[in-house]
Write a protein that holds these residues in place. Structure first.
Motif, PDB file in Angstrom:
ATOM      1  N   SER A  90       0.825  -1.242  -0.132  1.00 49.11           N
ATOM      2  CA  SER A  90      -0.017   0.008  -0.075  1.00 49.11           C
ATOM      3  C   SER A  90       0.955   1.240  -0.115  1.00 49.11           C
ATOM      4  N   GLY A  91       0.345   2.144  -0.819  1.00 49.93           N
ATOM      5  CA  GLY A  91       1.156   3.429  -0.676  1.00 49.93           C
ATOM      6  C   GLY A  91       0.296   4.427   0.201  1.00 49.93           C
ATOM      7  N   GLY A  92      -0.604   3.923   0.906  1.00 48.00           N
ATOM      8  CA  GLY A  92      -1.380   4.628   2.026  1.00 48.00           C
ATOM      9  C   GLY A  92      -2.510   5.133   1.501  1.00 48.00           C
ATOM     10  N   VAL A  93      -3.027   5.235   0.144  1.00 55.67           N
ATOM     11  CA  VAL A  93      -4.080   5.671  -0.321  1.00 55.67           C
ATOM     12  C   VAL A  93      -5.029   4.577  -0.858  1.00 55.67           C
ATOM     13  N   GLY A  94      -6.195   4.817  -1.045  1.00 52.19           N
ATOM     14  CA  GLY A  94      -7.013   3.696  -1.791  1.00 52.19           C
ATOM     15  C   GLY A  94      -6.877   3.797  -3.157  1.00 52.19           C
ATOM     16  N   HIS A  95      -7.717   2.811  -4.109  1.00 53.88           N
ATOM     17  CA  HIS A  95      -7.984   2.801  -5.105  1.00 53.88           C
ATOM     18  C   HIS A  95      -8.496   4.005  -5.890  1.00 53.88           C
ATOM     19  N   ASP A  96      -7.703   4.761  -6.783  1.00 51.70           N
ATOM     20  CA  ASP A  96      -8.174   6.119  -7.269  1.00 51.70           C
ATOM     21  C   ASP A  96      -8.010   7.061  -6.103  1.00 51.70           C
ATOM     22  N   GLY A  97      -7.208   6.849  -5.129  1.00 58.58           N
ATOM     23  CA  GLY A  97      -7.196   7.722  -3.845  1.00 58.58           C
ATOM     24  C   GLY A  97      -6.306   9.135  -4.498  1.00 58.58           C
ATOM     25  N   ILE A  98      -5.482   8.666  -5.524  1.00 59.68           N
ATOM     26  CA  ILE A  98      -5.045   9.885  -6.209  1.00 59.68           C
ATOM     27  C   ILE A  98      -5.804  10.029  -7.585  1.00 59.68           C
ATOM     28  N   PRO A  99      -6.550  10.677  -7.732  1.00 54.38           N
ATOM     29  CA  PRO A  99      -7.381  10.799  -8.811  1.00 54.38           C
ATOM     30  C   PRO A  99      -6.636  11.177  -9.883  1.00 54.38           C
ATOM     31  N   SER A 100      -7.048  10.250 -11.135  1.00 50.24           N
ATOM     32  CA  SER A 100      -6.408  10.802 -12.435  1.00 50.24           C
ATOM     33  C   SER A 100      -7.303  11.903 -13.106  1.00 50.24           C
ATOM     34  N   ARG A 154      -3.686   3.790 -24.551  1.00 51.17           N
ATOM     35  CA  ARG A 154      -4.695   3.237 -23.747  1.00 51.17           C
ATOM     36  C   ARG A 154      -5.961   2.612 -24.441  1.00 51.17           C
ATOM     37  N   GLY A 155      -6.060   2.754 -25.816  1.00 49.85           N
ATOM     38  CA  GLY A 155      -7.157   2.233 -26.452  1.00 49.85           C
ATOM     39  C   GLY A 155      -8.362   2.572 -25.964  1.00 49.85           C
ATOM     40  N   GLY A 156      -9.164   1.495 -25.702  1.00 50.75           N
ATOM     41  CA  GLY A 156     -10.572   1.507 -25.355  1.00 50.75           C
ATOM     42  C   GLY A 156     -10.782   1.610 -23.854  1.00 50.75           C
ATOM     43  N   THR A 157      -9.724   1.967 -22.996  1.00 48.04           N
ATOM     44  CA  THR A 157      -9.798   1.800 -21.481  1.00 48.04           C
ATOM     45  C   THR A 157      -9.020   3.110 -20.959  1.00 48.04           C
ATOM     46  N   GLY A 158      -9.201   3.331 -19.619  1.00 39.50           N
ATOM     47  CA  GLY A 158      -8.396   4.278 -19.161  1.00 39.50           C
ATOM     48  C   GLY A 158      -7.829   3.864 -18.028  1.00 39.50           C
ATOM     49  N   PHE A 159      -6.788   4.461 -17.582  1.00 38.96           N
ATOM     50  CA  PHE A 159      -5.824   3.992 -16.397  1.00 38.96           C
ATOM     51  C   PHE A 159      -5.974   4.908 -15.166  1.00 38.96           C
ATOM     52  N   GLY A 160      -6.059   4.218 -13.998  1.00 33.51           N
ATOM     53  CA  GLY A 160      -6.220   5.013 -12.826  1.00 33.51           C
ATOM     54  C   GLY A 160      -4.880   4.650 -12.036  1.00 33.51           C
ATOM     55  N   VAL A 161      -4.884   5.294 -10.689  1.00 38.47           N
ATOM     56  CA  VAL A 161      -3.748   5.002  -9.463  1.00 38.47           C
ATOM     57  C   VAL A 161      -4.473   3.895  -8.611  1.00 38.47           C
ATOM     58  N   SER A 162      -3.759   2.777  -8.526  1.00 33.57           N
ATOM     59  CA  SER A 162      -4.312   1.723  -7.714  1.00 33.57           C
ATOM     60  C   SER A 162      -4.015   2.204  -6.211  1.00 33.57           C
ATOM     61  N   GLY A 163      -2.906   2.909  -6.066  1.00 33.83           N
ATOM     62  CA  GLY A 163      -2.826   3.206  -4.622  1.00 33.83           C
ATOM     63  C   GLY A 163      -1.879   2.356  -4.005  1.00 33.83           C
ATOM     64  N   TRP A 174      -4.013   0.995 -12.540  1.00 31.95           N
ATOM     65  CA  TRP A 174      -4.731  -0.090 -12.855  1.00 31.95           C
ATOM     66  C   TRP A 174      -5.630   0.279 -14.178  1.00 31.95           C
ATOM     67  N   ASP A 175      -6.238  -0.437 -14.821  1.00 31.32           N
ATOM     68  CA  ASP A 175      -6.916  -0.324 -16.110  1.00 31.32           C
ATOM     69  C   ASP A 175      -8.458  -0.470 -15.623  1.00 31.32           C
ATOM     70  N   ARG A 176      -8.980   0.332 -16.005  1.00 31.96           N
ATOM     71  CA  ARG A 176     -10.639   0.532 -15.462  1.00 31.96           C
ATOM     72  C   ARG A 176     -11.474  -0.465 -16.132  1.00 31.96           C
ATOM     73  N   THR A 177     -10.968  -1.301 -17.128  1.00 34.98           N
ATOM     74  CA  THR A 177     -11.975  -2.304 -17.430  1.00 34.98           C
ATOM     75  C   THR A 177     -11.831  -3.613 -16.704  1.00 34.98           C
ATOM     76  N   PHE A 178     -10.515  -4.142 -16.577  1.00 30.88           N
ATOM     77  CA  PHE A 178     -10.180  -5.196 -16.079  1.00 30.88           C
ATOM     78  C   PHE A 178      -9.537  -5.280 -14.494  1.00 30.88           C
ATOM     79  N   ASP A 179      -9.251  -3.973 -14.168  1.00 33.82           N
ATOM     80  CA  ASP A 179      -8.391  -3.843 -13.005  1.00 33.82           C
ATOM     81  C   ASP A 179      -7.240  -4.769 -13.065  1.00 33.82           C
ATOM     82  N   VAL A 180      -6.611  -4.756 -14.064  1.00 35.33           N
ATOM     83  CA  VAL A 180      -5.183  -5.471 -14.256  1.00 35.33           C
ATOM     84  C   VAL A 180      -4.173  -4.298 -13.494  1.00 35.33           C
ATOM     85  N   ARG A 181      -3.116  -5.149 -12.871  1.00 26.46           N
ATOM     86  CA  ARG A 181      -2.337  -4.034 -12.345  1.00 26.46           C
ATOM     87  C   ARG A 181      -0.989  -3.952 -13.124  1.00 26.46           C
TER      88      ARG A 181
END
Lengths: 408, 233
Positions: free
Chosen positions: A104-114, A182-191, A201-208
């Motif tokens: 953990s980096g101390g923030v949650g999923h998308d805790g740092i918003p893209s 990123r094609g047809g998805t978007g990326f976010g900060v997993s925390g 993390w990609d917002r379609t599959f939540d692959v790391r």
């Protein structure tokens, strides 16, 4: 918002940044600022002394609304489709090491918003001090700059540049700015972090996807539709982001657009939580005795904060000391069985790495680089370019302890 | 020791049970009654402490010095908390500007990390920049009020001649965990800046700082309240 940044040049001399007047005098040409000897700082190999000035980055429009931008996707992707490399990039460890080292980096999923709807203004409409760090990209003539002072609060901007959906990413802990299609998805900060580096993390599959590795390490099945196991072990397609200063970038690309502070989030873009690049302090300072704050996958041995320009292929990895490259202009090495050549771009104070088919003579000239007699700019040599990017040494070494070292 | 004062009942778990029948059931019934009785005594005692604390709080806040301490400490703590979670800074450059996000109500409830929620507005006034995050402001006000009231009670009791079993340091020590909890949201960033290794354990512990602070503040307040003689306030 209108923000001023006023600093005394005199403070730079005592800022603790490493002086590099000897090498940096060479880069005062196109795009370089007037940098009197003795007051030059070279935090990450990017010479800059003039931190004085005003920041005016308000307003802006969406790229699709700007005539000079190609902000509407011209390539169609299926929903969730992610452009991938044919061959997986080299990993310096077993894939499981990245899963085991994930913390953990101390923030949650998308805790740092893209930033998902970035807005831009033309260079002529904004004002920034010469030394402001920006990450520049040019795709199909569409030129953008993403100020570090904004991206440090978001780490990812999902954008469309040159008609291509892209993710412009920045990890302040490892000093890495990388671009991904990123094609047809978007990326976010997993925390989550691995080796102190941002895990996207990609917002379609939540692959790391650890940013530096650019390779899927695990599928968490928390995305829109689950699945994604087939992506694990695959690598993202990348493009080059140039880490440079506003003055250098805008001199090279006067028509550049700049991402504004209208990100949709309420943030204080005057404050960088990790330190400062103008002048350099905190986590960013080269030579700082402070160790990286999150566990690393390998002991850096050398000064962990020195900056390298790293490149990797499916065969291996190589790191060029950035300052040495700027001093020498041309460095050579190999990635696996592939010979490579790195050249410095004086105007942008950066470097590019090319696959060298063997026996190619690359020499610096007043106009650029001579490649077997033909003159070309540093970023446009008639060779196959390998995506390279700046990184703090501890981060590069952690990901690629087997990396070849040049100038280190 | 009087019966029931911590003593195990004859039908308690240490006694060898009888083989079924009336005696076993009767023993269990007696044990259950004893446990209920013990709970009632504990609840009664706790209620007494709460009641006593309430009186002490009202008494402290009814006095001018207590009220002053409460207001000053609460305000100072709240400002420090907001600074610690990076919602308040002296990074403005003059002028007055306000920015509000598109959906403030929905945005305000978006959790970013443990006990850290999204900010919905930037208010810049002169050198001051304030990021307005409603949930964290409420949390900060709650923590600040707890610290303030604890210090007010302890200061008043310390100054009162008949209730000087307590030192003001008790309140101060109660405020410390609450103050530290202010760094919970930005702890990892803080560790990066000061260069301390952030292990998984440290990160996990940081997520418990706010609830720990609340528990320690409430515990200290009750302890302070239980030690104060309400008639002397």
């Amino acid at each position: 918002m209108n923000h001023s940044r006023r600093r005394l040049l005199a403070a730079l001399a005592g800022s603790g940044a490493v002086g590099a007047a000897g090498c940096l005098d060479r880069f005062g040409g196109s795009g370089g600022s007037a940098e009197p000897a003795g007051s030059v700082q070279a935090d990450l190999g990017v010479a800059c002394a003039d931190t004085d000035g005003t920041v005016e980055l308000s307003g802006g429009r969406r790229p699709a609304e700007i005539e000079t931008a190609q902000g509407t996707p011209s390539t169609s992707y299926d929903d969730g489709e992610i452009p991938l490399r044919d061959e997986t990039l080299h990993l310096g460890h077993e894939r499981t090491a990245f899963v085991d080292g994930d913390q953990s980096g101390g923030v949650g999923h998308d805790g740092i918003p893209s930033v998902d709807e970035p807005r831009f203004a033309p260079a002529a409409a904004v004002s920034m001090p010469a030394c402001e760090r920006v990450f520049g990209v040019s795709i199909d003539g569409d030129v953008r700059a993403y100020p570090q002072r904004i991206l440090v609060s978001h780490e990812i901007a999902n954008d469309v540049v040159g008609g291509e959906p892209v993710a412009v990413t920045y990890c302040p802990l490892t000093g890495t700015a990388q671009g991904f299609y990123r094609g047809g998805t978007g990326f976010g900060v997993s925390g989550r972090l691995v080796n102190s580096n941002l895990i996207m993390w990609d917002r379609t599959f939540d692959v790391r996807w650890p940013q530096v590795a650019a390779t899927a390490t695990e599928a968490r099945n928390r995305g829109d539709r689950g699945g994604g196991e087939e992506l694990v072990g695959r690598s993202l397609r990348e493009f080059r982001l140039v880490w440079t200063t506003w003055e250098r970038w805008s001199d090279r690309h006067p028509d550049t657009l700049v991402m504004t502070e209208k990100t949709g989030s309420a943030r204080d873009y005057n404050r960088d939580p990790y330190g400062s690049y103008t002048p350099v302090s905190g986590h960013y300072a080269v030579g700082e005795p402070r160790s990286p704050s999150f566990p690393l996958l390998a002991d850096p041995e050398l000064d962990g904060k020195r900056v390298v320009i790293g490149a990797r292929t499916s065969e291996g990895a190589i790191a060029f000391d950035k300052r040495t490259l700027l001093e020498e202009s041309v460095l050579t090495g190999s990635v696996g069985s592939q010979s490579v050549v790195a050249v410095a771009d004086e105007g942008l104070a950066t470097g590019y790495v090319y696959a060298d088919p063997g026996g190619v003579d690359v020499t610096p000239t007043a106009e650029g680089y001579s490649v077997d007699g033909d003159i070309a700019a540093a970023g446009e040599l008639p060779l196959e370019r390998i995506v390279a990017f700046d990184a703090m040494w501890f981060a590069w070494n952690g990901f690629y302890p087997d990396s070849e070292r040049v100038g280190l | 020791m009087s019966p029931g004062d911590g003593e195990e009942s004859p039908a308690g778990p240490d006694r060898e049970p009888t083989k079924g029948g009336i005696r076993g059931e009767a023993g269990r019934a007696v044990g259950a009654t004893e446990r209920r009785s013990r709970w009632r005594r504990w609840i009664g005692r706790f209620g007494g402490v709460v009641s006593r604390t309430g009186i002490a709080v009202r008494g402290a806040l009814g006095r001018r010095d207590g009220k002053g301490v409460f207001v000053l400490v609460t305000a100072a703590y709240l400002l420090t908390y907001l600074w610690a979670i990076r919602h308040l800074a002296l990074s403005g450059t003059g002028g007055v500007e306000v920015f509000v996000v598109d959906d403030p109500l929905g945005t305000a409830l978006e959790q970013r990390s443990a006990f850290a929620y999204e900010t919905v507005a930037v208010i810049e006034a002169g050198p001051v920049v304030y990021l307005f995050g409603p949930v964290n402001l409420l949390l900060g006000v709650g923590l600040a009020a707890l610290v303030g009231v604890t210090l007010a009670v302890s200061v008043v009791s310390w100054r009162g001649p008949a209730a000087c079993r307590l030192g003001a340091g008790a309140g101060a020590s109660a405020g410390l965990p609450g103050l530290v909890s202010g760094f919970a949201c930005c702890g990892p960033q803080l560790l990066v800046v000061i260069g301390v290794q952030a292990s998984a354990g440290v990160i996990a512990a940081m997520q418990w700082m706010v609830p720990l602070a609340v528990v320690s503040l409430l515990g200290t307040l009750l302890w302070v309240g239980s030690r104060v003689d309400p008639t002397a306030m």
